[in-house]
Design an enzyme around this catalytic site. Structure first.
Site, PDB file in Angstrom:
ATOM      1  NE  ARG A   1       3.051  -4.534  11.167  1.00 38.76           N
ATOM      2  CZ  ARG A   1       3.980  -4.390  10.228  1.00 38.76           C
ATOM      3  NH1 ARG A   1       5.118  -5.061  10.293  1.00 38.76           N
ATOM      4  NH2 ARG A   1       3.775  -3.581   9.221  1.00 38.76           N
TER       5      ARG A   1
ATOM      6  CE  LYS B   1      -2.082  -0.818   3.935  1.00 38.81           C
ATOM      7  NZ  LYS B   1      -1.410  -2.048   4.350  1.00 38.81           N
TER       8      LYS B   1
ATOM      9  NE  ARG C   1      -3.216  -0.664  10.604  1.00 37.30           N
ATOM     10  CZ  ARG C   1      -2.197  -0.170   9.910  1.00 37.30           C
ATOM     11  NH1 ARG C   1      -2.225   1.040   9.435  1.00 37.30           N
ATOM     12  NH2 ARG C   1      -1.147  -0.922   9.678  1.00 37.30           N
TER      13      ARG C   1
ATOM     14  NE  ARG D   1       8.320  -3.064   5.371  1.00 36.95           N
ATOM     15  CZ  ARG D   1       7.072  -2.635   5.531  1.00 36.95           C
ATOM     16  NH1 ARG D   1       6.356  -2.286   4.488  1.00 36.95           N
ATOM     17  NH2 ARG D   1       6.520  -2.606   6.727  1.00 36.95           N
TER      18      ARG D   1
ATOM     19  NE  ARG E   1       7.670  -0.511   9.762  1.00 37.34           N
ATOM     20  CZ  ARG E   1       6.491  -0.406   9.161  1.00 37.34           C
ATOM     21  NH1 ARG E   1       6.395   0.138   7.957  1.00 37.34           N
ATOM     22  NH2 ARG E   1       5.401  -0.838   9.750  1.00 37.34           N
TER      23      ARG E   1
HETATM   24  P1  AMP Z   1       1.847   0.762   8.907  1.00 32.39           P
HETATM   25  O1  AMP Z   1       3.059   1.543   8.591  1.00 32.39           O
HETATM   26  O2  AMP Z   1       0.608   1.266   8.220  1.00 32.39           O
HETATM   27  O3  AMP Z   1       2.045  -0.725   8.738  1.00 32.39           O
HETATM   28  O4  AMP Z   1       1.560   0.978  10.465  1.00 32.39           O
HETATM   29  C1  AMP Z   1       2.510   0.602  11.437  1.00 32.39           C
HETATM   30  C2  AMP Z   1       1.869   0.603  12.814  1.00 32.39           C
HETATM   31  O5  AMP Z   1       1.378   1.926  13.128  1.00 32.39           O
HETATM   32  C3  AMP Z   1       0.658  -0.290  12.961  1.00 32.39           C
HETATM   33  O6  AMP Z   1       1.003  -1.641  13.225  1.00 32.39           O
HETATM   34  C4  AMP Z   1      -0.037   0.367  14.163  1.00 32.39           C
HETATM   35  O7  AMP Z   1       0.622   0.068  15.362  1.00 32.39           O
HETATM   36  C5  AMP Z   1       0.181   1.843  13.885  1.00 32.39           C
HETATM   37  N1  AMP Z   1      -0.914   2.403  13.063  1.00 32.39           N
HETATM   38  C6  AMP Z   1      -0.827   2.910  11.810  1.00 32.39           C
HETATM   39  N2  AMP Z   1      -2.030   3.332  11.368  1.00 32.39           N
HETATM   40  C7  AMP Z   1      -2.895   3.087  12.380  1.00 32.39           C
HETATM   41  C8  AMP Z   1      -4.294   3.279  12.540  1.00 32.39           C
HETATM   42  N3  AMP Z   1      -5.053   3.805  11.573  1.00 32.39           N
HETATM   43  N4  AMP Z   1      -4.845   2.918  13.733  1.00 32.39           N
HETATM   44  C9  AMP Z   1      -4.114   2.398  14.718  1.00 32.39           C
HETATM   45  N5  AMP Z   1      -2.788   2.162  14.630  1.00 32.39           N
HETATM   46  C10 AMP Z   1      -2.180   2.507  13.463  1.00 32.39           C
END
Ligand code: AMP
Length: 214
Positions: free
Chosen positions: A171, A13, A88, A127, A160
């Protein structure tokens, strides 16, 4: 064009949102990127979000709802945007409806990036990410020009903390339990379009352009 990108972690994404936002001059709102920056700068939001993110859990809705609402109001939602990683869960989706109502715009489409979870685990564990610009690389499918460093700004690439295998699995669970139900929520509104996210970034980008009618 006002888009949401849904799909499990590792579906691509972020990569596709960065490309499409450049191509169509849309604002790219990645809540994950905003939160990682907040952690790097040790802001109060970053301090609160850190423990949740490192465990692969969602941070509290109040935090992400506020971050997204601020972006939509400040940067002008009417000019078009891609929400990457938000909403989410159902509560966030309802909160987003309210935020969009308050700025007087609706959604154009919700793109669901479809991919097998097994592919996701290998993508994410390999990654490496630029801590500065968040560009993702992968040893096999997208190696940087200079091993270990970002092509764009030369920063040293990082693994990360939440891209470790046990956190990736958590996740994925969180995605299945809380985020996947959003696909039917948006499908019922006639907004959902599925894009096959298996393949290289160029192939997926071509499918994405078709899906958004460009
Ligand atoms: P991402 O980079 O989108 O994979 O997000 C990494 C982490 O950020 C996720 O595993 C959550 O801990 C937090 N996070 C990102 N977006 C959200 C969201 N909309 N609601 C809650 N936690 C979020």
């Amino acid at each position: 064009m006002r888009l949401i990108f849904l799909g499990p972690p590792g579906a691509g994404k972020g990569t596709q949102a960065a490309r499409l936002s450049k191509h169509l001059h849309l604002m790219h709102v990645s809540t994950g990127d905003i939160l990682r920056r907040a952690i790097a700068y040790e802001t109060p939001i970053g301090m609160e979000a850190k423990a949740y993110m490192h465990k692969g859990e969602l941070v509290p809705d109040e935090i992400t709802d506020l971050l997204v609402r601020e972006c939509l109001v400040r940067d002008g939602a009417s000019k078009g945007f891609i929400l990457d990683g938000y909403p989410r869960n159902l509560e966030q989706a309802k909160q987003l409806d309210e935020s969009l109502d308050s700025v007087g715009v609706g959604l154009t489409k919700v793109i669901d990036f479809a991919i097998d979870p097994n592919i996701v685990v290998s993508r994410l564990s390999g990654r490496r990410t630029c801590p500065k610009c968040q560009t993702p690389y992968h040893g096999v499918s997208r190696p940087p020009l200079r091993d270990g460093f970002c092509d764009l700004d030369g920063s040293e690439l990082e693994h990360r903390i939440d891209d470790k295998e046990e956190t990736i699995l958590r996740r994925l669970e969180v995605y299945q339990e809380q985020t996947e139900p959003l696909t039917s929520f948006y499908e019922e509104r006639g907004l959902l379009t599925r894009v096959d996210a298996v393949g290289d970034a160029d192939t997926v980008f071509d499918r994405l352009l078709k899906a958004v009618g460009k």
